[in-house]
Design a protein around this motif. Structure first.
Motif, mmCIF file in Angstrom:
data_model
loop_
_atom_site.group_PDB
_atom_site.id
_atom_site.type_symbol
_atom_site.label_atom_id
_atom_site.label_comp_id
_atom_site.label_asym_id
_atom_site.label_seq_id
_atom_site.Cartn_x
_atom_site.Cartn_y
_atom_site.Cartn_z
ATOM 1 N N ALA A 93 0.839 -1.193 0.000
ATOM 2 C CA ALA A 93 0.000 0.000 0.000
ATOM 3 C C ALA A 93 0.876 1.245 0.000
ATOM 4 C CB ALA A 93 -0.921 -0.015 1.220
ATOM 5 N N LEU A 94 0.458 2.259 -0.731
ATOM 6 C CA LEU A 94 1.289 3.442 -0.926
ATOM 7 C C LEU A 94 1.141 4.423 0.231
ATOM 8 C CD1 LEU A 94 0.718 4.141 -4.733
ATOM 9 C CD2 LEU A 94 2.408 2.659 -3.630
ATOM 10 N N THR A 95 2.262 4.933 0.687
ATOM 11 C CA THR A 95 2.266 5.976 1.695
ATOM 12 C C THR A 95 1.987 7.324 1.029
ATOM 13 O OG1 THR A 95 4.626 6.416 1.461
ATOM 14 C CG2 THR A 95 3.986 4.674 3.003
ATOM 15 N N THR A 96 1.814 8.348 1.860
ATOM 16 C CA THR A 96 1.610 9.692 1.315
ATOM 17 C C THR A 96 2.790 10.108 0.447
ATOM 18 O OG1 THR A 96 0.253 10.350 3.202
ATOM 19 C CG2 THR A 96 1.290 12.115 1.937
ATOM 20 N N GLU A 97 3.993 9.781 0.896
ATOM 21 C CA GLU A 97 5.194 10.127 0.125
ATOM 22 C C GLU A 97 5.230 9.361 -1.198
ATOM 23 O OE1 GLU A 97 5.633 11.201 4.259
ATOM 24 O OE2 GLU A 97 5.111 9.285 3.303
ATOM 25 N N ASP A 98 4.790 8.103 -1.165
ATOM 26 C CA ASP A 98 4.731 7.318 -2.401
ATOM 27 C C ASP A 98 3.753 7.931 -3.395
ATOM 28 O OD1 ASP A 98 6.559 5.490 -1.460
ATOM 29 O OD2 ASP A 98 5.066 4.022 -0.818
#
Length: 691
Positions: free
Chosen positions: A447-452
């Protein structure tokens, strides 16, 4: 350095299925008469088709091993019968896999043996080659192209001797590309006696020591067209000239960009948007990932484009990627057990970098040194993880093997993967532009983080702008931002930051390094640290490299309203297509909310600043003044300004929030009641030490 092992011709026989009928240079155990000798009667009248001019650029030199070539027409009828008899088991398997009636074939086999063509004897490790070159469902397509990988035979004496054993020993993988085509048999000037169908199906195959698939694709497609335009397969001189041509081209060192010909990263970005990074992360977790496309060519080259995003992987990370799944040795006396271990990738010299690619500029050389100090590429293939660009029907057991932890492969149809015991983690449908996760643990981990999300939003925006400029050309000439090379550079910066952040946590183990590493996703880091490629990387990386690289996410920063917009837009885009239109409304609402909040904050701050400034400009307060009881002091005026500003801000935010709630509740019946929570930005701690 010689890199092309052999050029082959694979044909579909109506009773024996796919078989290799010609190889140049010849396999040592094959018949030794050259194609030039078998076509001597017609050689003086041979005219090269115009289409061949783009492929063949020089004649065959006198030292070319023509005398060792396998020929379709050189063997006797006795040899043909013996070859057919020895392949009886394989023939039955082929007939079954292609939907042929084995009983009918058996009734005609005795009458066809006299006219059957002898096949080229292959090492046992390459037994699947004919079925890879003539893929499943080939009869339903006029033409297609397929890439595949084969294990290097342990007995190198079974291979053509124009390449030294030292060169063969530099890799455990052989890279193959096959261009398939079928054509109406009536259009040919001459036909062999065993052609009984209405169409002739053949595939031109090139085997190489290095994965230069894009280069080989361009050459092989042109060669296949030229060969079929000849309308006569009794003369295969063109294949000898083809081998000489590509060998001469590869004799000179190539630019590094030649490795990425036709590997379109832009297509992946446009198809999958932010989810492309999830797929990239899944690759590091050593799971079973399967591609299916409208064509096998699209499937194979999409996989290669994905691999090209990882710095150094195409150049030097595929030399131990094929052995698992074939499970055979070169000796008929050895068992068929699948190999349980493979040497690490780092034990193989980087054939391409050292022997095929130009040294480049000083800056390019320094860049390669940096990647090596960071132990990149990660060894995602090897030790139970394989890369099979095309997985044939006869190789499906690879997916069920207990030895196969990770598989990246392409199939002709997703219907082949309906069995639950395949234990697939991710499937990619290129035609539908859909990535489906079948393992919830993997889905949570990647799952993608905010930074991703910021990272991918930057890439998606640049690629879309690039495409809008008519393929990257504008008044100023070539556009770098948004190009395939630029996309690979962005993923390289991401991978370098991931490696450096991990190394910093390993060596320093502070709260700051843990927080920086968490920007890549705590669950992802925890899962990745359990993989074999991480364990191998940890032992190879140079800890002193932290002095030259930044150990933080390339898009680290404070949360903003724009981040909420990106996350909601990404969420809605991943839902059912019937509600994708809702994403535009969500985005507009978020942007409007952000505008109101920003205006309120700006207005409140401006009012506060003005009030304080005006108050401070006033004369000092005189306690004896008659108005002492009613005139507010400067501090009282400032406090009033703050209170007024707070009221304005509260009103603006409340209005925007009520508008959002109204939208979620009544804006669209297909929209969810509220944005679901994500597990990507949880507060779970990154481990302070490796397992």
């Amino acid at each position: 350095m010689a890199t092309v092992i052999s050029v082959m011709l694979v044909s579909f026989h109506h009773t024996h299925g796919p078989q290799v009928e010609f190889a140049y240079p010849a396999m040592p155990a094959s018949p030794s008469t050259s194609a030039a000798e078998t076509s001597a009667a017609n050689a003086s009248n041979t005219v090269l088709p115009t289409a061949l001019s783009a492929v063949v650029q020089r004649p065959v030199s006198s030292d070319n091993p023509a005398s060792h070539t396998s020929s379709l027409h050189s063997a006797t009828h006795t040899e043909a019968a013996a070859a057919a008899a020895s392949d009886e088991t394989a023939s039955n398997t082929a007939r079954a896999s292609f939907g042929m009636n084995t009983s009918t074939a058996a009734s005609t086999e005795s009458s066809e043996h006299a006219a059957a063509a002898p096949t080229v004897k292959l090492p046992v490790a390459w037994a699947q080659l004919p079925f890879l070159a003539m893929p499943d469902g080939a009869h339903s397509r006029t033409s297609d192209l397929v890439c595949f990988t084969l294990p290097m035979p342990t007995d190198l004496s079974l291979l053509p001797n124009h390449i030294s054993h030292e060169s063969y020993a530099k890799t455990q993988t052989v890279f193959g590309l096959a261009c398939f085509r079928q054509q109406d048999a009536a259009s040919f000037k001459t036909r062999s006696a065993d052609v009984t169908r209405n169409t002739i199906q053949k595939s031109v195959v090139v085997l190489s020591l290095v994965p230069i698939f894009g280069f080989l694709k361009q050459k092989t497609v042109a060669m296949t067209e030229a060969l079929f335009d000849q309308r006569d397969f009794t003369d295969l001189t063109l294949l000898e000239l083809f081998y000489s041509s590509i060998s001469a081209t590869l004799a000179s060192k190539m630019d590094e960009s030649s490795l990425f010909i036709d590997l379109s990263c832009r297509s992946l970005v446009l198809s999958f948007k932010h989810r492309l990074l999830m797929l990239y992360k899944a690759l590091l977790l050593e799971r079973k990932i399967i591609f299916a496309g409208p064509t096998l060519e699209a499937s194979c080259f999409s996989q290669l484009a994905l691999l090209s995003l990882m710095p150094g992987l195409v150049e030097s990370g595929l030399f131990a990627c094929a052995k698992l799944g074939f499970g055979v040795s070169d000796s008929e006396h050895e068992s068929n057990n699948i190999a349980t271990t493979q040497p690490s990738i780092s034990s193989f010299p980087t054939v391409i970098t050292d022997d095929l690619i130009k040294p480049g500029t000083v800056k390019q050389q320094e860049h390669r040194v940096l990647l090596r100090r960071l132990a990149l590429p990660f060894s995602v293939f090897g030790e139970g993880c394989v890369f099979l660009p095309y997985l044939s029907l006869l190789q499906l057991d690879t997916l069920r093997s207990e030895k196969a932890r990770g598989v990246l492969a392409g199939v002709s149809s997703m219907f082949l993967l309906l069995r639950p015991d395949h234990e697939l983690a991710v499937t990619i449908d290129l035609a539908a532009q859909k990535i489906e996760f079948h393992d919830d643990d993997v889905k949570d981990a990647v799952a993608l983080t905010t930074e991703d999300l910021r990272f991918m939003s930057n890439i998606v925006s640049a690629v879309e702008s690039y495409e809008a400029r008519a393929g990257g050309q504008d008044q100023d000439g070539f556009v770098w931002e948004g190009s395939d090379g630029w996309i690979r550079a962005q993923f390289e910066s991401y991978t370098v930051a991931l490696a450096a952040s991990t190394l910093a946590q390993q060596t320093l183990s502070t709260s700051e390094t843990a927080a920086r590493l968490r920007d890549f996703g705590a669950r992802f880091i925890q899962t990745w640290w359990t993989t074999a490629n991480f364990a191998e990387w940890k032992h190879r990386v140079d800890s002193d490299v932290l002095d030259t690289v930044s150990a933080r996410h390339p898009f680290a920063g404070q949360l903003s309203v724009n981040d909420v917009s990106i996350r909601l837009n990404t969420l809605v885009a991943s839902l059912d297509p019937s509600i994708v239109e809702t994403g535009g409304k969500v985005t507009s609402s978020i942007v409007e909310t952000g505008g109101k909040v920003t205006s309120a904050i700006g207005g409140a701050f401006g009012s506060f600043t003005k009030s304080v400034s005006d108050a401070l400009k006033e004369k000092p307060h005189d306690p004896t003044s008659d108005h002492a009881a009613v005139e507010p002091t400067a501090s009282e005026q400032a406090a009033h300004a703050v209170k007024h500003a707070g009221a304005q801000l509260s009103t603006a935010v409340g209005s925007a929030y009520r508008g959002m709630l109204s939208f979620w509740s009544s804006g669209s019946s297909a929209a969810p009641a509220a944005p679901p929570a994500t597990k990507a930005d949880d507060a779970s701690a990154v481990p302070t030490s490796t397992p």
